[in-house]
Design a protein around this motif. Sequence first.
Motif, short mmCIF file in Angstrom:
data_model
loop_
_atom_site.label_atom_id
_atom_site.label_comp_id
_atom_site.label_asym_id
_atom_site.label_seq_id
_atom_site.Cartn_x
_atom_site.Cartn_y
_atom_site.Cartn_z
N LEU B 51 0.83 -1.21 0.00
CA LEU B 51 0.00 0.00 0.00
C LEU B 51 0.86 1.25 0.00
O LEU B 51 0.54 2.26 -0.63
CB LEU B 51 -0.94 0.00 1.21
CG LEU B 51 -2.07 -1.03 1.15
CD1 LEU B 51 -2.88 -1.00 2.44
CD2 LEU B 51 -3.00 -0.76 -0.03
N TYR B 54 2.12 1.77 -3.48
CA TYR B 54 1.03 2.35 -4.28
C TYR B 54 0.91 3.83 -3.99
O TYR B 54 0.63 4.65 -4.86
CB TYR B 54 -0.29 1.67 -3.96
CG TYR B 54 -0.51 0.31 -4.58
CD1 TYR B 54 -1.39 -0.59 -4.01
CD2 TYR B 54 0.15 -0.07 -5.74
CE1 TYR B 54 -1.63 -1.83 -4.57
CE2 TYR B 54 -0.07 -1.31 -6.30
CZ TYR B 54 -0.95 -2.19 -5.71
OH TYR B 54 -1.18 -3.42 -6.26
N MET B 61 -1.41 1.50 -8.85
CA MET B 61 -2.32 0.86 -7.90
C MET B 61 -3.29 -0.07 -8.62
O MET B 61 -3.85 0.30 -9.66
CB MET B 61 -3.10 1.93 -7.14
CG MET B 61 -4.08 1.33 -6.15
SD MET B 61 -5.04 2.55 -5.26
CE MET B 61 -3.82 3.13 -4.11
N VAL B 66 -6.11 -4.12 -3.85
CA VAL B 66 -6.39 -3.36 -2.63
C VAL B 66 -7.65 -3.88 -1.96
O VAL B 66 -7.73 -4.00 -0.74
CB VAL B 66 -6.51 -1.85 -2.92
CG1 VAL B 66 -6.83 -1.09 -1.66
CG2 VAL B 66 -5.23 -1.31 -3.52
N CYS B 85 -4.75 0.17 7.01
CA CYS B 85 -4.72 0.16 5.55
C CYS B 85 -5.40 1.41 4.98
O CYS B 85 -4.88 2.03 4.05
CB CYS B 85 -5.42 -1.08 5.00
SG CYS B 85 -4.58 -2.61 5.43
N ILE B 89 -4.59 4.75 1.89
CA ILE B 89 -5.29 4.76 0.60
C ILE B 89 -5.88 6.14 0.37
O ILE B 89 -6.64 6.63 1.19
CB ILE B 89 -6.41 3.69 0.59
CG1 ILE B 89 -5.80 2.31 0.85
CG2 ILE B 89 -7.16 3.70 -0.72
CD1 ILE B 89 -6.83 1.23 1.00
#
Lengths: 581, 227
Positions: B51, B54, B61, B66, B85, B89
């Motif tokens: 992550l 990304y 990504m 994900v 997480c 994002i």
Amino acid sequence: MSHPGRVHNPSRYVVPSLDEVLSFTGSAVAEAAQSLIPSASETLIDRSVARMASSYDYDDASLDSRYPRPPSAGQGSAGTDQGYDPNFVPDSVKTFVVHLYRHIREKNVYEIHQMYDGSFQRLSDRMFRECPWPSVEAIAPYVDNDHVFCLLYREMWFRHLYARLSPTGRQRVESWDNYCSLFSVVLHGVVNMQLPNQWLWDMVDEFVYQFQSYCQYRAKLKNKTEEELQLLRQYDQAWNVYGVLNYLQALVEKSAITDVLEREKEGLEQFTATDGYDYEGGTSNVLKMLGYYSMIGLLRVHCLLGDYHTGLKCLAPIDISQQGVYNVVIGSHISTIYHYGFANLMLRRYVEAIREFNKILLYILKYKQYHQKSPQYDQILKKNEQMYALLAICLSLCPQNNLVEENVNSQLRDKYNEKMTKMLRYDDEAYAVYDELFTYACPKFITPSAPVLEEPLTNYNQDAYRLQLKLFLYEVKQQQLLSGVRSFLKLYSTISIGKLAAYMEVDEPTLRTILMTYKHKMHAIDGDGKIIPNADVDFYISEDIVHVVESKPTKRYGDYFLRQILKFEEMIGELDRIKLD
Amino acid sequence: MGREQQQVSYTVEQLVSVNPYNPDIVSDLENYVNEQVSSQTYSLEANLCLLRLYQFEPGRMSIPIVVQILIKALMAMPASDFSLCLFLIPEQVQMEEQFKTLIVLSHYLETARFRQFWDEAAKSRSILEVVPGFEQAIQAYAIHVLSLTYQKVPRPVLAEAINIEGLSLDKFIEHHVANSGWALEKSHGRSQLIVLPRNEFNHPELKKHTADGVPFEHVTRVFPILS
């Protein structure tokens, strides 16, 4: 650095190749690094670019609150307009660099520290309030053109620039190049000097700070001139996140500092006892200490990225429950605990955060008077205030008895009593307070990816912060009903689900969910998967009856007696030593 | 095939701890996510590393990856992996339908609203059935929360929490009575009561008063004085 007495021959000094770091960051960094060492003529170009650049709104003032800003700052490189001649070296500077160079060669750490912490600040205050120090090319002849000394001088030069003035885009890129060269030299193990911990900490601290500042800078595209956009396109590898992280990681690994700390635990190595210096052998402490401080640097960078779990992992080799080198320099102590506490807050380990904030706030309360003259004083005060705000947040989300020391608690109440009462109400006003305190106290989160330099050009430097704030408030919202439950539970030793539901004006199934939420939120999971209860008021349900369990504050008799024994033993020793005439 | 798989994951874990800030390991980490899903294993470190990468290069990504990471994180509850997480994002990505659904599901679990959770999960079966073991993991979490809260839990409450009813529930309870230290009781008038195993969270008298313990190293400091 060469041995004292031998003149260092600059022409035979080979700039070390970056092959070690290349494997992490790619050759583009090396290219950029090689091409960016400015020549004397380039500094003239710098000044005209700087003049054009100074017109845009650059609220670095909000970013770098570390130093008191003279009134003319914020207008870009105003100093350069006032007849700043980078090649003019006043006598006091001449003396400064000559002496500093000599002390470094003679490994006189005490004198180096005096000059670094004292003379440099005094000269900056007296002569360089609004303009940069003389350029490195101008002072180089006085120090045998020593390559490493020049790198160190430039590091201080840029740090001064960031603190007192506003760096231009080009200067930011040049500073990156300087750090690359400096760290490469250290990583290749060719430095032979001992430097004061304060200086080494400042290097790492500044490195991370300039990275954060650059991410903010390049995320504000709306008012950038074509010149600046061109610079961003051309030097797209400067301050790239891979480079920053890999340098810090390389320093940690090459210094083998984790091994040193492990061996120290088994009594096989002296590290903490000598503050990392080697008084007898005189071997360089630079790589070791930069490696040590880089662990804290990595914690900080990961917090800026929102990766709290990994940040704490990076810090793990340092045992913050013990005294250690991390608390020798007050800046590193505060930075460590601030980020540690913040990471734990975001991981919902509130009790851990409260404990650590309490310890450091007590420490600052007791000892800040000794740092009043230091250039870090303002930063100490700022972090102090931020940590009180974070403590207020933690205690509102997870009330505790007796975890906060008396004096710290009274300071906290002075500053935040009203706000904490509001936060416990969990209405709209409460969210505004959580928002306000979080915004005030949080790190300056960054967007690490490279900017897209095409239309439409926007400012997206707040995006990272907005995301973290949103997720934090989301968590607060989930705990909305818990404070109501807590106040009811405090009133009863047993109560039936039906009655409690009636009092709280919800139906029974809803009450059951609320009670389970309370249990879930008040039991954090630590890094090892263990369940840590956080609640001051706990309960269990047997079929339909809620039984309340109030946790009594545990008096730590054992610890108390130990402390007193040691204290009195010390006093007796002192009294014995007094001879009465 | 099993040994080969083991070798691959050993290498990935090493990559993550030795050289995590490296754009070249993205595909390894993505494969590792798929492997975690198929072999019902889990690695928070590796998924956070991906992550992060990304985050550094948003163009690379992969939304399906994900989604899988987030579902695995949900299954790790009560650990707060799901929020860990989400911190990594970007907001715009979180606006996509699948992510919004997962966030709602996480919300229901965090606030112990099991009935709403299972209703919503039923509607989102297409997203969730990608990851085997999802139902069991959530049921384990539900039982964890019940064990923190209840000494004796009424059968309907248990049923709602783990989304099992009737004969299947009987079988489920039987299994745990035999293997996990559960017991059954008759409550006055109404349904069954399930007696959950005793632990320090639902039986406060079991709580060890570790807070008053003193680490041995501290005591050694006084030995010179005492002698």
